[in-house]
Design a protein around this motif. Structure first.
Motif, PDB file in Angstrom:
ATOM      1  N   LEU A  40      10.324   3.424  -4.381  1.00 15.20           N
ATOM      2  CA  LEU A  40      10.803   4.790  -4.204  1.00 15.20           C
ATOM      3  C   LEU A  40      10.129   5.451  -3.007  1.00 15.20           C
ATOM      4  N   LEU A  41       8.833   5.234  -2.866  1.00 15.64           N
ATOM      5  CA  LEU A  41       8.066   5.870  -1.804  1.00 15.64           C
ATOM      6  C   LEU A  41       8.585   5.476  -0.423  1.00 15.64           C
ATOM      7  N   VAL A  42       8.979   4.238  -0.255  1.00 10.71           N
ATOM      8  CA  VAL A  42       9.512   3.781   1.031  1.00 10.71           C
ATOM      9  C   VAL A  42      10.795   4.528   1.368  1.00 10.71           C
ATOM     10  N   VAL A  66      -4.541   2.468  -1.978  1.00 10.94           N
ATOM     11  CA  VAL A  66      -4.441   3.119  -0.665  1.00 10.94           C
ATOM     12  C   VAL A  66      -4.112   2.113   0.439  1.00 10.94           C
ATOM     13  N   GLU A  67      -4.859   1.009   0.512  1.00  5.30           N
ATOM     14  CA  GLU A  67      -4.612   0.033   1.567  1.00  5.30           C
ATOM     15  C   GLU A  67      -3.248  -0.618   1.416  1.00  5.30           C
ATOM     16  N   MET A  72       2.406  -1.068   3.210  1.00  3.34           N
ATOM     17  CA  MET A  72       3.807  -0.984   2.813  1.00  3.34           C
ATOM     18  C   MET A  72       4.598  -0.041   3.715  1.00  3.34           C
ATOM     19  N   LEU A  73       3.949   1.073   4.087  1.00  7.20           N
ATOM     20  CA  LEU A  73       4.651   2.109   4.847  1.00  7.20           C
ATOM     21  C   LEU A  73       4.571   1.914   6.360  1.00  7.20           C
ATOM     22  N   ALA A  74       3.639   1.104   6.822  1.00  4.87           N
ATOM     23  CA  ALA A  74       3.455   0.926   8.264  1.00  4.87           C
ATOM     24  C   ALA A  74       4.743   0.528   8.993  1.00  4.87           C
TER      25      ALA A  74
END
Length: 231
Positions: A40-42, A66-67, A72-74
């Protein structure tokens, strides 16, 4: 170093994403649950990052993730990730503290509203830019609403014409949101509620049907269907 999107943008978006999401059933934290093959966050970050005025996105992730969340979002967008707190309010405060100098408009957005269109991000930001201290996107309440007592007996019918269903992102002048969190007492799940307690007027703008909150398995199925139609 804080990651930036549009260096000329004047908007920072905070995404508290450390909640468990128990109503979705057992599993990963809600923001990390899959929707059509991606968390969902992506989905949420991708749509926020597409809004032209967004300068910075700060995600408050589960402290142990966190890491992993940053990795994942990078590929999606340059995002700053900080450890979230036990309550939503603590996560928002942690994300707010990580916003760099520059953006004076701060939006708070739920990762669970993963299909929110970039246009809604822009319309909320524009209303703050036009001089409103606090802005929330809303939809009219279409169902009949009853007030009931502890025994589930109906006490009366509420006039729905004066009611609105509130969505995110909620937008604020940066100084207003900072002051509200510094003065916060009881934890609230709504940042506009903190601002209201400070006596600040909150203005409504039209929301979007696509900004539905994915809370239950049914919501997840609906969101997957919408994605399949090209939303």
């Amino acid at each position: 170093m804080t990651a930036q999107l549009n260096p000329r943008g004047d908007v920072a978006v905070l995404v508290p994403a450390a909640g468990a999401g128990v109503r979705l059933g057992p599993g990963a934290p809600k923001a990390l649950r899959p929707l059509a093959g991606e968390p969902l966050l992506v989905h949420a970050v991708r749509r926020v990052a597409a809004a032209p005025s967004v300068h910075t996105i700060v995600v408050a992730a589960p402290a142990t993730e966190v890491e992993a969340v940053h990795a994942m979002l990078a590929p999606v967008a340059p995002v700053t990730v900080v450890p979230g707190g036990a309550e939503r309010q603590a996560s928002v405060a942690a994300a707010l503290a990580a916003v760099p100098a520059g953006p004076e408009i701060v939006l708070v957005h739920d990762a669970a509203r993963a299909l929110t269109p970039p246009g809604l991000v822009e319309s909320v930001a524009a209303a703050v830019r036009d001089g409103h201290d606090a802005v929330i996107p809303v939809l009219p309440v279409v169902d009949t609403v009853k007030e009931v007592d502890a025994a589930e007996r109906v006490l009366g019918t509420v006039d729905r014409s004066a009611l609105r269903a509130v969505q995110t992102p909620q937008g604020f002048r940066r100084s207003v949101l900072l002051a509200a969190h510094r003065s916060a007492g009881d934890a609230l799940t709504d940042d506009a509620g903190l601002v209201e307690k400070q006596g600040i007027a909150v203005t409504c703008v039209p929301g979007s049907e696509l900004a539905l909150k994915i809370t239950r398995p049914f919501d997840l199925s609906l969101a997957e269907h919408l994605l399949s139609t090209g939303v």
